[in-house]
Design a protein around this motif. Structure first.
Motif, PDB file in Angstrom:
ATOM      1  N   THR A 201      -7.117  -0.526   2.935  1.00 32.04           N
ATOM      2  CA  THR A 201      -5.786  -0.061   3.340  1.00 32.04           C
ATOM      3  C   THR A 201      -5.158   0.787   2.235  1.00 32.04           C
ATOM      4  OG1 THR A 201      -5.455  -1.967   4.779  1.00 32.04           O
ATOM      5  CG2 THR A 201      -3.491  -0.775   4.088  1.00 32.04           C
ATOM      6  N   PHE A 202      -5.296   0.359   1.006  1.00 32.59           N
ATOM      7  CA  PHE A 202      -4.828   1.165  -0.127  1.00 32.59           C
ATOM      8  C   PHE A 202      -5.567   2.501  -0.169  1.00 32.59           C
ATOM      9  CE2 PHE A 202      -2.393  -2.304  -1.651  1.00 32.59           C
ATOM     10  CZ  PHE A 202      -1.635  -1.890  -2.741  1.00 32.59           C
ATOM     11  N   ALA A 203      -6.889   2.478   0.074  1.00 36.03           N
ATOM     12  CA  ALA A 203      -7.682   3.705   0.009  1.00 36.03           C
ATOM     13  C   ALA A 203      -7.259   4.689   1.087  1.00 36.03           C
ATOM     14  CB  ALA A 203      -9.167   3.373   0.142  1.00 36.03           C
ATOM     15  N   THR A 204      -7.120   4.224   2.315  1.00 33.63           N
ATOM     16  CA  THR A 204      -6.693   5.099   3.406  1.00 33.63           C
ATOM     17  C   THR A 204      -5.345   5.733   3.100  1.00 33.63           C
ATOM     18  OG1 THR A 204      -7.907   3.831   5.075  1.00 33.63           O
ATOM     19  CG2 THR A 204      -6.072   5.158   5.856  1.00 33.63           C
ATOM     20  N   THR A 205      -4.438   4.930   2.588  1.00 33.07           N
ATOM     21  CA  THR A 205      -3.091   5.416   2.279  1.00 33.07           C
ATOM     22  C   THR A 205      -3.125   6.440   1.141  1.00 33.07           C
ATOM     23  OG1 THR A 205      -2.267   3.237   2.906  1.00 33.07           O
ATOM     24  CG2 THR A 205      -0.732   4.690   1.765  1.00 33.07           C
ATOM     25  N   ALA A 206      -3.872   6.150   0.079  1.00 38.07           N
ATOM     26  CA  ALA A 206      -3.951   7.057  -1.064  1.00 38.07           C
ATOM     27  C   ALA A 206      -4.579   8.386  -0.684  1.00 38.07           C
ATOM     28  CB  ALA A 206      -4.740   6.405  -2.197  1.00 38.07           C
TER      29      ALA A 206
ATOM     30  N   HIS B  66       0.827  -1.209   0.000  1.00 34.03           N
ATOM     31  CA  HIS B  66       0.000   0.000   0.000  1.00 34.03           C
ATOM     32  C   HIS B  66       0.860   1.256   0.000  1.00 34.03           C
ATOM     33  CE1 HIS B  66       0.984  -1.023   4.096  1.00 34.03           C
ATOM     34  NE2 HIS B  66       0.487   0.110   4.580  1.00 34.03           N
ATOM     35  N   VAL B  67       2.015   1.195   0.673  1.00 36.68           N
ATOM     36  CA  VAL B  67       2.930   2.345   0.695  1.00 36.68           C
ATOM     37  C   VAL B  67       3.704   2.431  -0.614  1.00 36.68           C
ATOM     38  CG1 VAL B  67       4.885   3.400   1.887  1.00 36.68           C
ATOM     39  CG2 VAL B  67       3.102   2.203   3.206  1.00 36.68           C
ATOM     40  N   GLU B  68       4.103   1.268  -1.135  1.00 33.53           N
ATOM     41  CA  GLU B  68       4.832   1.246  -2.406  1.00 33.53           C
ATOM     42  C   GLU B  68       4.047   1.958  -3.505  1.00 33.53           C
ATOM     43  OE1 GLU B  68       6.288  -1.964  -5.837  1.00 33.53           O
ATOM     44  OE2 GLU B  68       5.372  -2.678  -3.965  1.00 33.53           O
ATOM     45  N   PHE B  69       2.746   1.708  -3.551  1.00 35.80           N
ATOM     46  CA  PHE B  69       1.934   2.278  -4.620  1.00 35.80           C
ATOM     47  C   PHE B  69       1.260   3.588  -4.231  1.00 35.80           C
ATOM     48  CE2 PHE B  69       2.285  -2.100  -6.047  1.00 35.80           C
ATOM     49  CZ  PHE B  69       2.461  -1.942  -7.412  1.00 35.80           C
ATOM     50  N   CYS B  70       0.752   3.683  -3.017  1.00 37.86           N
ATOM     51  CA  CYS B  70      -0.106   4.817  -2.655  1.00 37.86           C
ATOM     52  C   CYS B  70       0.423   5.646  -1.497  1.00 37.86           C
ATOM     53  CB  CYS B  70      -1.519   4.309  -2.331  1.00 37.86           C
ATOM     54  SG  CYS B  70      -2.371   3.627  -3.763  1.00 37.86           S
ATOM     55  N   GLY B  71       1.676   5.419  -1.097  1.00 40.04           N
ATOM     56  CA  GLY B  71       2.271   6.233  -0.051  1.00 40.04           C
ATOM     57  C   GLY B  71       2.686   7.608  -0.572  1.00 40.04           C
ATOM     58  N   MET B  72       3.348   8.380   0.282  1.00 37.94           N
ATOM     59  CA  MET B  72       3.721   9.751  -0.076  1.00 37.94           C
ATOM     60  C   MET B  72       4.601   9.799  -1.325  1.00 37.94           C
ATOM     61  SD  MET B  72       2.050  11.462   2.117  1.00 37.94           S
ATOM     62  CE  MET B  72       2.707  13.110   1.907  1.00 37.94           C
ATOM     63  N   SER B  73       5.426   8.793  -1.520  1.00 32.38           N
ATOM     64  CA  SER B  73       6.256   8.714  -2.727  1.00 32.38           C
ATOM     65  C   SER B  73       5.859   7.510  -3.577  1.00 32.38           C
ATOM     66  CB  SER B  73       7.740   8.617  -2.335  1.00 32.38           C
ATOM     67  OG  SER B  73       8.143   9.750  -1.594  1.00 32.38           O
TER      68      SER B  73
ATOM     69  N   ILE C 272     -11.691   3.160   8.068  1.00 31.62           N
ATOM     70  CA  ILE C 272     -11.395   1.778   8.460  1.00 31.62           C
ATOM     71  C   ILE C 272     -10.631   1.109   7.328  1.00 31.62           C
ATOM     72  CG2 ILE C 272     -12.408  -0.472   9.007  1.00 31.62           C
ATOM     73  CD1 ILE C 272     -14.831   1.084  10.147  1.00 31.62           C
ATOM     74  N   ASP C 273      -9.511   0.463   7.670  1.00 34.47           N
ATOM     75  CA  ASP C 273      -8.734  -0.212   6.633  1.00 34.47           C
ATOM     76  C   ASP C 273      -8.389  -1.627   7.079  1.00 34.47           C
ATOM     77  OD1 ASP C 273      -7.123   0.945   8.571  1.00 34.47           O
ATOM     78  OD2 ASP C 273      -5.394   1.094   7.258  1.00 34.47           O
ATOM     79  N   ASP C 274      -9.380  -2.514   6.920  1.00 35.42           N
ATOM     80  CA  ASP C 274      -9.211  -3.895   7.358  1.00 35.42           C
ATOM     81  C   ASP C 274      -9.200  -4.873   6.197  1.00 35.42           C
ATOM     82  OD1 ASP C 274     -11.853  -3.648   6.663  1.00 35.42           O
ATOM     83  OD2 ASP C 274     -12.663  -4.557   8.489  1.00 35.42           O
ATOM     84  N   THR C 275      -9.099  -4.385   4.984  1.00 36.28           N
ATOM     85  CA  THR C 275      -8.897  -5.230   3.812  1.00 36.28           C
ATOM     86  C   THR C 275      -7.779  -4.585   2.996  1.00 36.28           C
ATOM     87  OG1 THR C 275     -10.366  -4.079   2.256  1.00 36.28           O
ATOM     88  CG2 THR C 275     -11.392  -5.668   3.751  1.00 36.28           C
ATOM     89  N   PRO C 276      -7.152  -5.321   2.092  1.00 41.35           N
ATOM     90  CA  PRO C 276      -6.142  -4.689   1.249  1.00 41.35           C
ATOM     91  C   PRO C 276      -6.675  -3.471   0.492  1.00 41.35           C
ATOM     92  CG  PRO C 276      -5.985  -7.070   1.058  1.00 41.35           C
ATOM     93  CD  PRO C 276      -7.210  -6.790   1.867  1.00 41.35           C
ATOM     94  N   VAL C 277      -7.936  -3.542   0.045  1.00 39.85           N
ATOM     95  CA  VAL C 277      -8.505  -2.421  -0.709  1.00 39.85           C
ATOM     96  C   VAL C 277      -8.665  -1.190   0.172  1.00 39.85           C
ATOM     97  CG1 VAL C 277     -10.569  -1.596  -1.922  1.00 39.85           C
ATOM     98  CG2 VAL C 277      -9.648  -3.868  -2.426  1.00 39.85           C
TER      99      VAL C 277
END
Length: 411
Positions: free
Chosen positions: A124-129, A87-94, A117-122
């Motif tokens: 978690t990606f959304a929260t990060t993005a 999730h950080v690799e794709f949707c983190g700050m960098s 709430i980020d309890d699934t991979p999807v």
């Protein structure tokens, strides 16, 4: 020649267009039956040049095997967050993602995103993005009763207030169905494109007109309207506010359709729209040159018939009279002329009609009702011409390139 390490799916990359070239899109899939649509959606994005990575919730994997999305994207689907912190690799700050596209998005997933709430991979990606400011687009799909739930309506409005765009749904048969792949791809292209026409209003006429002979019969021509539609789609991709006047329907959210059948109806519609303040008029319609007074009842068949016709008013002339500073692009179709004569006639029309740009072509062999065309673009500012041959989408792109240059130059 393809490399041995490249996944075969990537051989189609950019085969349709380069509208998403160099864009990395994360396609997030949740547990709706509409998940089965994402295989072709991923490939349509790739055909436009995107690099697509899939992330799936556990519920999505009950409906669609992750191998299907591995096949569709050329990359293994992400089904859990590991020590690689995907999730950080794709949707983190960098992160390397240009867009997180959640399609389909269930009511459950939308509620979780709204609540952080980020309890699934999807999720978690959304929260990060969202936290990193990476663009997010959400494509809902669920039963209509769920879509009408007050809590869901509140969640939609809450998420929209964060600047996140929703695509669809399409309400049919008691279901808030996932938007069509064509609609999703178009909205992604607009979100991820150049936005060079953002803030511009473009009015396009398209296709053939039809002059009534009686309540049943009409006089028309062979124009399909494909060029006008491609112009509308391309202008929309580039961020413009687009209106198209024609006898058909584009049917995409964000593009305004105005129905006009006859030449007089089209002229009236265009002049009325110009009161709203447009930057550009592209007169791509094959407007009838002649009209007549139709019979009130059906004309009996089997007898000789003489039609008394009169010239129609010239739309471009009226538009120029009403809006002296409007950028106007016209079309000049001829048959059986050589190139020199075609360009001569186009130049004459360019000057006498006070156009800023004209597209000329000989339609004796192709152009009318065909998928491809060969045209010559001339402008009032630059000598010479630009020769374009290819699909009508390619021609629309080249024409809007020239219109963009004219707008940038202060026309």
């Amino acid at each position: 020649m393809q490399t041995m390490r490249e996944h075969p799916t990537l051989w189609i990359q950019g085969s349709t267009s380069a509208s998403l070239e160099d864009k990395t899109i994360v396609l997030a899939v949740t547990g709706s039956i509409a998940a089965v649509r994402t295989v072709e959606l991923a490939r349509e994005l790739i055909r436009r040049g995107a690099d697509v990575y899939a992330v799936m919730s556990e519920a999505a994997s009950w409906i669609l095997d992750p191998m299907a999305l591995h096949y569709a994207t050329g990359h293994e689907a992400i089904t859990r967050i590991t020590g690689a912190v995907e999730h950080v690799e794709f949707c983190g700050m960098s992160g390397k993602a240009d867009l997180l596209l959640i399609a389909p998005a269930t009511a459950n997933t939308i509620g979780k995103i709204a609540s952080g709430i980020d309890d699934t991979p999807v999720t978690t990606f959304a929260t990060t993005a969202i936290g990193a400011g990476i663009p997010v687009m959400i494509v809902p799909a669920m039963h209509e009763a769920m879509y009408n739930h007050p809590a869901l309506i509140e969640n939609l409005e809450k998420i929209k207030s964060w600047g996140i765009r929703f695509i669809g749904p399409d309400i049919k048969e008691g279901i808030a169905k996932i938007a069509s792949n064509e609609e999703i791809v178009l909205q992604v292209e607009r979100q991820s494109g150049s936005r060079e026409l953002a803030g511009r209003k473009i009015l396009i006429t398209s296709g053939s007109t039809a002059e009534a002979i009686d309540p049943i019969r009409i006089l028309t021509n062979r124009a399909s309207g494909r060029t006008g539609v491609e112009l509308a789609l391309e202008a929309y991709r580039r961020g413009a506010e687009v209106t198209i006047v024609h006898r058909n329907k584009v049917g995409f959210t964000g593009i305004k359709d105005i129905y006009a059948e006859s030449a007089s109806q089209m002229t009236e519609a265009v002049l009325g729209e110009l009161d709203c303040g447009y930057d550009v008029l592209i007169s791509a319609a094959a407007i009838a040159d002649y009209t007549l007074d139709p019979a009130n009842t059906k004309i009996r068949s089997g007898e000789e018939l003489t039609l008394h016709m009169r010239p129609t008013a010239k739309l471009i002339g009226k538009a120029r009279e009403k809006c002296p500073d409007l950028l106007i692009a016209g079309f000049k179709a001829e048959t059986g002329t050589g190139l020199e004569e075609l360009l001569k006639r186009a130049t004459h029309t360019l000057e006498t009609s006070k156009l800023d740009l004209i597209v000329a072509n000989d339609v004796a062999g192709s152009g009318i009702g065909t998928e491809d065309n060969e045209v010559y673009i001339l402008t009032a500012e630059e000598p010479g011409h630009i020769h374009i041959k290819g699909s009508k989408r390619v021609i629309a792109s080249a024409l809007l390139d020239e219109i963009g240059h004219l707008l940038m130059s202060g026309k």
